[in-house]
Design a protein around this motif. Structure first.
Motif, PDB file in Angstrom:
ATOM      1  N   MET A   1      35.323  45.265  50.643  1.00  0.00           N
ATOM      2  CA  MET A   1      35.336  45.802  49.261  1.00  0.00           C
ATOM      3  C   MET A   1      36.901  45.593  48.821  1.00  0.00           C
ATOM      4  O   MET A   1      37.149  45.512  47.573  1.00  0.00           O
ATOM      5  N   LEU A   2      37.631  46.070  49.756  1.00  0.00           N
ATOM      6  CA  LEU A   2      39.337  46.026  49.385  1.00  0.00           C
ATOM      7  C   LEU A   2      39.757  44.549  49.260  1.00  0.00           C
ATOM      8  O   LEU A   2      40.561  44.212  48.165  1.00  0.00           O
ATOM      9  N   ALA A   3      39.068  43.556  49.523  1.00  0.00           N
ATOM     10  CA  ALA A   3      39.392  42.116  49.434  1.00  0.00           C
ATOM     11  C   ALA A   3      38.919  41.841  48.011  1.00  0.00           C
ATOM     12  O   ALA A   3      39.615  40.904  47.129  1.00  0.00           O
ATOM     13  N   ILE A   4      37.878  42.444  47.600  1.00  0.00           N
ATOM     14  CA  ILE A   4      37.449  42.208  46.004  1.00  0.00           C
ATOM     15  C   ILE A   4      38.392  42.803  45.304  1.00  0.00           C
ATOM     16  O   ILE A   4      38.506  42.139  44.177  1.00  0.00           O
ATOM     17  N   VAL A   5      38.822  43.987  45.503  1.00  0.00           N
ATOM     18  CA  VAL A   5      39.822  44.485  44.637  1.00  0.00           C
ATOM     19  C   VAL A   5      41.134  43.845  44.452  1.00  0.00           C
ATOM     20  O   VAL A   5      41.572  43.812  43.341  1.00  0.00           O
ATOM     21  N   ALA A   7      41.466  40.532  45.110  1.00  0.00           N
ATOM     22  CA  ALA A   7      41.129  39.423  44.161  1.00  0.00           C
ATOM     23  C   ALA A   7      41.163  39.695  42.373  1.00  0.00           C
ATOM     24  O   ALA A   7      41.721  38.931  41.843  1.00  0.00           O
ATOM     25  N   ILE A   8      40.500  40.799  42.163  1.00  0.00           N
ATOM     26  CA  ILE A   8      40.650  41.295  40.850  1.00  0.00           C
ATOM     27  C   ILE A   8      42.112  41.504  40.382  1.00  0.00           C
ATOM     28  O   ILE A   8      42.629  41.101  39.265  1.00  0.00           O
ATOM     29  N   VAL A   9      43.118  42.356  41.220  1.00  0.00           N
ATOM     30  CA  VAL A   9      44.363  42.423  40.954  1.00  0.00           C
ATOM     31  C   VAL A   9      45.031  41.062  40.577  1.00  0.00           C
ATOM     32  O   VAL A   9      45.767  40.993  39.918  1.00  0.00           O
ATOM     33  N   PHE A  10      44.895  40.336  41.775  1.00  0.00           N
ATOM     34  CA  PHE A  10      45.703  38.886  41.609  1.00  0.00           C
ATOM     35  C   PHE A  10      45.108  38.292  40.274  1.00  0.00           C
ATOM     36  O   PHE A  10      46.067  37.464  39.564  1.00  0.00           O
ATOM     37  N   VAL A  33      52.448  42.744  44.578  1.00  0.00           N
ATOM     38  CA  VAL A  33      52.433  43.480  45.853  1.00  0.00           C
ATOM     39  C   VAL A  33      51.566  44.460  45.783  1.00  0.00           C
ATOM     40  O   VAL A  33      50.967  44.551  47.041  1.00  0.00           O
ATOM     41  N   LEU A  34      50.666  44.975  44.836  1.00  0.00           N
ATOM     42  CA  LEU A  34      49.435  45.832  45.040  1.00  0.00           C
ATOM     43  C   LEU A  34      48.317  44.950  45.567  1.00  0.00           C
ATOM     44  O   LEU A  34      47.678  45.302  46.514  1.00  0.00           O
ATOM     45  N   GLY A  35      48.162  43.649  45.264  1.00  0.00           N
ATOM     46  CA  GLY A  35      47.139  42.715  45.806  1.00  0.00           C
ATOM     47  C   GLY A  35      47.362  42.492  47.054  1.00  0.00           C
ATOM     48  O   GLY A  35      46.611  42.486  47.978  1.00  0.00           O
ATOM     49  N   LEU A  36      48.605  42.100  47.651  1.00  0.00           N
ATOM     50  CA  LEU A  36      49.037  42.089  48.826  1.00  0.00           C
ATOM     51  C   LEU A  36      48.856  43.214  49.996  1.00  0.00           C
ATOM     52  O   LEU A  36      48.282  43.106  50.831  1.00  0.00           O
ATOM     53  N   LEU A  37      49.226  44.244  49.420  1.00  0.00           N
ATOM     54  CA  LEU A  37      48.753  45.418  50.045  1.00  0.00           C
ATOM     55  C   LEU A  37      47.468  45.934  50.395  1.00  0.00           C
ATOM     56  O   LEU A  37      47.003  46.193  51.154  1.00  0.00           O
ATOM     57  N   ALA A  40      46.069  43.430  52.986  1.00  0.00           N
ATOM     58  CA  ALA A  40      46.659  43.643  54.117  1.00  0.00           C
ATOM     59  C   ALA A  40      45.564  45.033  54.896  1.00  0.00           C
ATOM     60  O   ALA A  40      45.435  44.875  55.838  1.00  0.00           O
ATOM     61  N   LEU A  41      45.428  45.673  53.863  1.00  0.00           N
ATOM     62  CA  LEU A  41      44.565  46.721  54.353  1.00  0.00           C
ATOM     63  C   LEU A  41      42.969  46.429  54.642  1.00  0.00           C
ATOM     64  O   LEU A  41      42.536  46.936  55.653  1.00  0.00           O
ATOM     65  N   HIS A  42      42.728  45.345  53.696  1.00  0.00           N
ATOM     66  CA  HIS A  42      41.282  44.852  54.131  1.00  0.00           C
ATOM     67  C   HIS A  42      41.417  44.168  55.757  1.00  0.00           C
ATOM     68  O   HIS A  42      40.477  44.251  56.342  1.00  0.00           O
TER      69      HIS A  42
END
Length: 62
Positions: A1-5, A7-10, A33-37, A40-42
């Motif tokens: 789920m976090l990877a999809i978010v 991707a949307i942020v990127f 930076v938010l997308g990388l965070l 990383a959490l994913h």
């Protein structure tokens, strides 16, 4: 789920960069930076939904 978010942020960061949209609070580097965070959490396993932890689930034999 976090990877999809992530991707949307990127994608938003790319659109903002292509359209030259700037803001004082949110800019391209902030979204990157938010997308990388989020990525990383994913990869760290946050938000996977499993509650078993590192132990594999065992079925009992009858």
């Amino acid at each position: 789920m976090l990877a999809i978010v992530a991707a949307i942020v990127f994608a938003l960061a790319l659109l903002f960069d292509l359209a030259d949209i700037t803001s004082d609070a949110i800019n391209n580097s902030t979204l990157t930076v938010l997308g990388l965070l989020l990525l990383a959490l994913h990869l760290g396993g946050v938000g996977t939904g499993t509650s078993a932890g590192w132990r594999p689930r065992r079925r009992s034999r009858r």
